[in-house]
Design an enzyme around this catalytic site. Structure first.
Site, short mmCIF file in Angstrom:
data_model
loop_
_atom_site.label_atom_id
_atom_site.label_comp_id
_atom_site.label_asym_id
_atom_site.label_seq_id
_atom_site.Cartn_x
_atom_site.Cartn_y
_atom_site.Cartn_z
N ASP A 132 8.27 -12.70 65.29
CA ASP A 132 7.54 -13.94 65.05
C ASP A 132 7.00 -14.57 66.33
OD1 ASP A 132 7.75 -13.93 62.33
OD2 ASP A 132 9.45 -15.29 62.22
N GLY A 133 7.35 -14.00 67.49
CA GLY A 133 6.79 -14.48 68.73
C GLY A 133 7.73 -15.33 69.57
N ASP A 158 16.70 -17.33 73.90
CA ASP A 158 15.86 -16.50 73.03
C ASP A 158 16.80 -15.63 72.20
OD1 ASP A 158 13.73 -15.12 71.91
OD2 ASP A 158 13.67 -13.65 73.54
N GLY A 209 53.39 11.84 50.07
CA GLY A 209 53.94 13.18 50.02
C GLY A 209 54.64 13.61 51.29
N GLY A 229 57.45 12.48 52.39
CA GLY A 229 58.90 12.47 52.22
C GLY A 229 59.56 11.17 52.64
N SER A 238 51.50 2.32 54.30
CA SER A 238 51.08 1.31 55.31
C SER A 238 50.16 1.94 56.36
CB SER A 238 52.30 0.66 55.96
OG SER A 238 53.26 1.59 56.40
#
Length: 634
Positions: free
Chosen positions: A36-37, A111, A471, A473, A542
């Site tokens: 937009d300048g 800016d 899995g 254990g 976790s």
């Protein structure tokens, strides 16, 4: 520089420097949609106010021919777009700050980027601004990013907005186009709390309505940009408010001097003033106010000073010195506006760090009350916040902090949120008010405490946290450990991931946000059981380090043992007694750890088990031996 200023510079340099030093300062930002300048406007301002040196002009001419967008003519945006990526793409990425001055006022301008993905940079630039220049391309009108930036400007408390309808030269300086854009913007701005809006037709590239009224817009009778910026009144409500100074450093150069250094963020202070130290609440009197060049009779907001007190009281970095008769509030739970700034979504219940003033504390964020649609300002339901989204949510801190609502004092009510592990800034926000429960809910003093439970049971309490893939254990080993501890007379209980989801956490799914909440609840329950003197065996996948660290912090120093049940993914899949991996591979179980959801390996577990080369019984004995070594098992 004017002829009068030139003459004063030549005849009385001291008078010139004094006049320049005493000019008022205006901080403003340029914002809006991409291209937009904004950079062109600031570059033109620097050029018109004679702040581009000859060597810079020579470099600008070369760069304009090389990478400019104006067909070889001067491209003023290149004075601002300093990053190579910015010049290659013709966009602003980072926030660029520039200083310039006119005869009447000094300016610091930021800016800020127009791209949505850099909204966080825009928030950074706006956080200290008094005014916003909102750029709108006359060919495109009001866009989504125009509305987004306008909402942020309003949210951040900027009271003055200049709507610069830019590139009017590309629509033949059409009055109709300008008035249509002005009407469209004002209709949107009426829904925002912006007290002062001024619309100016402009061509930053050509200089129309920049310093003087343009002959190309005879139908416009308002101010040019620079004259307006020179004269707009900026109320300094913070300077007129009560005294506030976060302590950044305890200044103790020798035995005869002890002061508290910081920048005053509200009001004034002078020797003899009564002050209060928060959050502790102790009071004293100011004996000296010291600056770099000696003692001051008075210091005001914005000054960096060292304050000495008449009494020897405990003051540390992060405390806040406030006016004794008008203190800030102290609380640990708040309603806030939150701007999320990270590619990884906000996870309710995850522990983050919050920095307000000079104090950093732990924080958890509740599920947002709502998300704000920046196009319509509609409030929509949300479970979390994604990058650049804005919402309202409650926060809970791990300790009380002094604060003022953001609309009363930006420095006392603004905060940032960082990731506990990476220190990356992930969010920023504004404190609205303390929740009533922050003042009404207190810790109840109890006589039968953890120490009493420990004496009765004859052993130390602890959390033994088993983590690893599904899995691996974990539960089998935890069960063996509990049997051995029970046989040794240790009082135990076990929290298993599957079992807990049948009751306490049956309302939770398996999204990342729900996994975080799952572990948060379990960690809180484990903490209560440790307080009761138990050894708590917790068996959960976790997957995230952040939540495991939260559980460790809750349990307390020396009360947490992390056990990493290390099983390679292929081995865990071969075991797969529940058939979960097969379902996950078929896409029937989304967010399954190890398949399409990550597992973050523990960095320094107290016990590291290799389940591929040792039996569950041997693994259990290894854990019991560790607990015996650290004094948990008698």
């Amino acid at each position: 520089m004017t002829h009068a200023a030139d003459a004063l510079l030549e005849t009385d340099i001291d008078a010139y420097l004094t006049a320049h030093e005493n000019k008022s300062l205006l901080r403003f930002i340029t914002c809006g949609s991409v291209d937009d300048g904004k950079s062109t406007l600031i570059g033109r301002l620097l050029y018109e106010t004679k702040l581009v040196f000859e060597d810079h002009m020579a470099a600008l001419e070369v760069d304009s021919r090389k990478v400019g967008t104006q067909g070889g003519n001067l491209d003023f945006a290149l004075l601002l777009d300093g990053l190579e990526a910015e010049r290659e793409q013709g966009i602003t990425i980072d926030v660029a700050y520039r200083f310039f001055s006119t005869e009447r006022r000094k300016f610091i301008v930021a800016d800020t980027p127009g791209h949505e993905q850099y909204t966080r940079n825009m928030v950074t630039g706006a956080s200290t601004a008094d005014l916003a220049v909102l750029m709108i391309d006359a060919r495109k009108g009001v866009l989504t990013q125009t509305r987004r930036h306008s909402y942020l400007v309003s949210l951040l408390g900027i009271e003055h907005v200049v709507v610069a309808v830019n590139k009017l030269d590309l629509v033949d300086y059409s009055q109709e186009v300008f008035e249509e854009i002005e009407a469209d913007y004002r209709a949107f701005a009426e829904q925002l709390d912006i007290p002062d809006v001024v619309c100016i037709p402009m061509s930053a590239l050509k200089g129309d309505n920049l310093l003087h009224p343009s002959e190309n817009t005879p139908w416009y009778h308002g101010p040019a940009l620079i004259p307006y910026l020179e004269t707009v009144g900026v109320d300094d409500a913070v300077a007129a408010g009560p005294f506030r100074m976060p302590v950044q450093w305890v200044n103790r150069p020798n035995l005869d001097f002890r002061g508290f250094a910081g920048t005053i963020v509200g009001g004034t202070v002078a020797p003899g003033d009564a002050i209060r130290v928060l959050p502790g609440g102790r009071t004293s009197t100011v004996s000296r106010v010291v600056a770099g060049d000696g003692d001051l009779d008075e210091a005001i907001a914005g000054q960096a000073v060292t304050i000495c007190l008449a009494d020897e009281i405990d003051v540390s970095r992060g405390d806040v010195l406030v006016a004794a008769d008008d203190p800030a509030e102290v609380a640990d739970q708040f309603e806030t506006h939150l701007v999320w700034m990270h590619e990884h979504q906000m996870l309710p219940g995850r522990p983050y760090l919050l920095k307000v003033g000079a104090r950093t504390v732990g924080v958890t964020i509740e599920q947002p009350k709502y998300r704000v649609n920046v196009n319509t300002l509609e409030h929509t339901a949300a479970r979390t916040l994604e990058l650049n989204e804005i919402g309202v949510a409650n926060l809970t801190l791990d300790r009380p902090v002094p604060f003022d609502p953001y609309d009363a004092n930006r420095d006392m009510g603004g905060f940032i949120i960082t990731d506990r592990l990476t220190n990356a800034t992930v969010g920023a926000g504004l404190l609205h008010f303390a929740l009533r429960r922050s003042h009404n809910v207190h810790w109840q003093a109890i006589d039968v405490d953890e120490a009493a439970h420990t004496r009765l049971k004859g052993h130390q309490p602890a959390v033994v946290w088993f983590t690893g893939l599904s899995g691996s254990g974990k539960s089998a080993i935890a069960n063996l450990v509990e049997k051995r501890l029970h046989a040794a007379g240790v009082h135990t209980t076990m929290l298993d991931g599957d079992n807990v989801r049948h009751g306490l956490n049956k309302d939770l799914g398996f999204t990342e946000a729900h996994r975080v909440e799952n572990i948060r609840r379990v960690a809180e329950v484990a903490k209560l059981m440790v307080d009761a003197g138990l050894v708590v065996l917790v068996s959960f996948i976790s997957p995230f380090r952040s939540e495991r660290r939260m559980a460790r912090d809750l349990a307390g120093e020396g009360r947490f043992v992390e056990v990493f049940v290390d099983t390679p993914l292929e081995v865990a899949e071969d075991r797969d007694v529940k058939g979960l991996y097969k379902k996950a591979r078929r896409g029937e179980l989304p967010n399954f750890t190890g398949i399409d959801s990550p597992y973050e390996v523990p960095e320094a577990p107290e016990v590291h088990l290799d389940t591929t080369s040792t039996t569950p019984e041997a693994n259990a004995e290894q854990i019991v031996e560790h607990l015996r070594t650290i004094g948990i098992v008698p």
